[in-house]
Design an enzyme around this catalytic site. Structure first.
Site: not given
Ligand code: LAC
Length: 226
Positions: A8, A10, A42, A120
């Site tokens: 992931d 973020y 956030r 995402n």
């Molecule tokens: C990602 C976030 C939303 O998918 O955490 O990188």
């Protein structure tokens, strides 16, 4: 060694709370208010992405992030002009990578794993951040939820990542600092590792993470010891 690690972005490789510097410079308000805006931003960004998925609607994550910022500013009675809003939003292109991010990606690549981002974020925002944070040279792939026009934790997003990486879903492992993301990956049949930096309690729904560590390095130690 075979298999793919899907990181992931973020809150896992890069620290979303690093937007506070930009908020402070641009808004010129007390630190407590900056922190409150950051938290609301956030949380609304994530809630809006979940809500869009449930509504069977889609907008690129950059727009979702912009809407989250607009809400957060209004919720805290702040009304910067359009230029300042763009300046704040652009902080998402320059988030600070966690100090062990590059080393963790390198250690896994050296051990023969495919190393990817599964986020995402829409592709252009992910590419800008991976470039700015110095992560791009250490990634085999960047897979975006945008490819299936919905968001994690929808199973399609994890399934699409496995397909894109040419792996069975059970041979991929999501590494995330976001517990909801770990739960989503586990529910979709992917392996999981939770970077629990804040020592949060276990989530009350979703499969238990297969690996739990306090840092990216700790996750890598566990993966390599497996
Ligand atoms: C990602 C976030 C939303 O998918 O955490 O990188």
């Amino acid at each position: 060694m075979t298999g793919a690690l899907c990181f992931d972005m973020y809150g896992t490789l890069c620290d979303t709370s690093s937007v506070t510097d930009r908020l402070a410079e641009t808004l010129d308000v007390p630190g407590g208010l900056v922190d409150a805006v950051e938290r609301t931003w956030r949380s609304r960004q994530l809630e809006y992405s979940f809500q869009l998925s449930l509504m069977d609607a889609y907008e690129p994550f950059w727009e979702v992030t912009r809407r989250g910022l607009d809400y957060a500013l209004a919720a805290h009675d702040l009304d910067p002009d359009a230029t300042d809003r763009e300046t704040i939003l652009a902080a998402y292109d320059e988030l600070a990578p966690y100090p062990d991010a590059v080393d963790s990606l390198e250690r896994l690549a050296d051990a023969g794993y495919t190393v990817s981002v599964l986020s995402n974020g829409n592709p252009s925002m992910l590419e800008r951040l991976a470039d700015d944070a110095g992560l791009d040279a250490h990634l085999d792939e960047i897979v975006s939820a945008d490819e299936v026009r919905t968001f994690k934790p929808s199973p399609e997003v994890y399934e699409n990542a496995a397909q894109r990486l040419g792996e069975l879903i059970e041979d991929c492992r999501l590494v995330s600092g976001n517990a909801w993301d770990v739960a989503g990956a586990g529910a979709a049949g992917m392996g999981t590792a939770w970077v629990n930096r804040r020592r949060d309690p276990p989530e009350a729904i979703g499969p238990t993470p297969e690996i739990e560590a306090r840092s990216l390095s700790g996750v890598v130690d566990a993966v390599l010891a497996d």
